[in-house]
Motif scaffolding. Structure first.
Motif, PDB file in Angstrom:
ATOM      1  N   PRO A 142     -41.362 -24.794   5.838  1.00  0.00           N
ATOM      2  CA  PRO A 142     -40.484 -24.104   6.774  1.00  0.00           C
ATOM      3  C   PRO A 142     -40.040 -25.079   7.865  1.00  0.00           C
ATOM      4  CG  PRO A 142     -42.615 -22.977   6.551  1.00  0.00           C
ATOM      5  CD  PRO A 142     -42.719 -24.282   5.851  1.00  0.00           C
ATOM      6  N   PRO A 143     -38.900 -25.007   8.407  1.00  0.00           N
ATOM      7  CA  PRO A 143     -37.775 -24.116   8.116  1.00  0.00           C
ATOM      8  C   PRO A 143     -36.855 -24.628   7.017  1.00  0.00           C
ATOM      9  CG  PRO A 143     -37.205 -25.430  10.021  1.00  0.00           C
ATOM     10  CD  PRO A 143     -38.613 -25.852   9.590  1.00  0.00           C
ATOM     11  N   TRP A 176     -36.312 -22.203   4.184  1.00  0.00           N
ATOM     12  CA  TRP A 176     -35.452 -21.069   4.526  1.00  0.00           C
ATOM     13  C   TRP A 176     -33.983 -21.473   4.373  1.00  0.00           C
ATOM     14  CZ3 TRP A 176     -38.319 -20.791   9.768  1.00  0.00           C
ATOM     15  CH2 TRP A 176     -39.630 -20.353   9.564  1.00  0.00           C
TER      16      TRP A 176
END
Length: 181
Positions: free
Chosen positions: A140-141, A144
């Protein structure tokens, strides 16, 4: 459609040609896949159990070119297979999911990863210089963002280099005759 391509004497494949006439997909994607597509069912099962499989859309020019580039540049330890020739039920995958995203099937436990997670696994199985990118894609990120980027690319693959209008159609509509004429 059991197994990968049925081989000589089989029923016509999704491209509309019998193997003896020369399957369009096998001719288009080259010799590394021809061996996979003509292996006996017992041999296919052994191949599926011994190494990971990366399923991709064999009807999509963009996908096919991307896979060829990955084979040359990243050199992952994976068996690439067009999902149209895979025994999806044996792999625990639905046609809808295979049509929607690239899939990594692990030989250990048969775990299935799709989209950016599949690409991450492919990178991690490749040459050393690519492994770090596969690891970063899972954090992450970045993971995402990778999911969002993957969805945008998947929805627009027909507009990308190598893509055709076929890339934008759902699998069930790709080989239907035009009913509007």
């Amino acid at each position: 459609m059991p197994g990968l391509h049925g081989g000589p004497g089989s029923i016509p494949c999704h491209c509309g040609m019998d193997w003896s006439s020369g399957c369009l997909l096998a001719n288009r994607i080259g010799s590394p896949y021809k061996e996979l597509l003509t292996t006996t069912p017992q041999g296919k099962r052994a191949q599926m159990e011994s190494q990971p499989i990366l399923l991709f859309d064999g009807d999509c020019g963009f996908c096919g070119r991307t896979i060829e580039m990955a084979r040359r540049v990243i050199q992952p330890r994976v068996q690439f297979a067009p999902w149209q020739y895979a025994d999806l039920a044996a792999l625990g995958v639905t046609e809808d999911r295979a049509d929607r995203e690239v899939l990594w099937i692990s030989p250990i436990g048969g775990k299935v990863y799709g989209g950016p997670r599949a690409l991450s696994a492919m990178l991690m199985s490749g040459r050393k210089r690519w492994r770090w990118l596969g690891i970063v894609l899972r954090m992450p990120p970045v993971n995402w963002m990778a999911g969002g980027v993957y969805r945008v690319v998947a929805m627009n693959r027909h507009r990308l280099p190598g893509g055709t209008i076929t890339c934008s159609l759902p699998a069930r509509m790709r080989h239907e005759p035009d009913r509007h004429i």
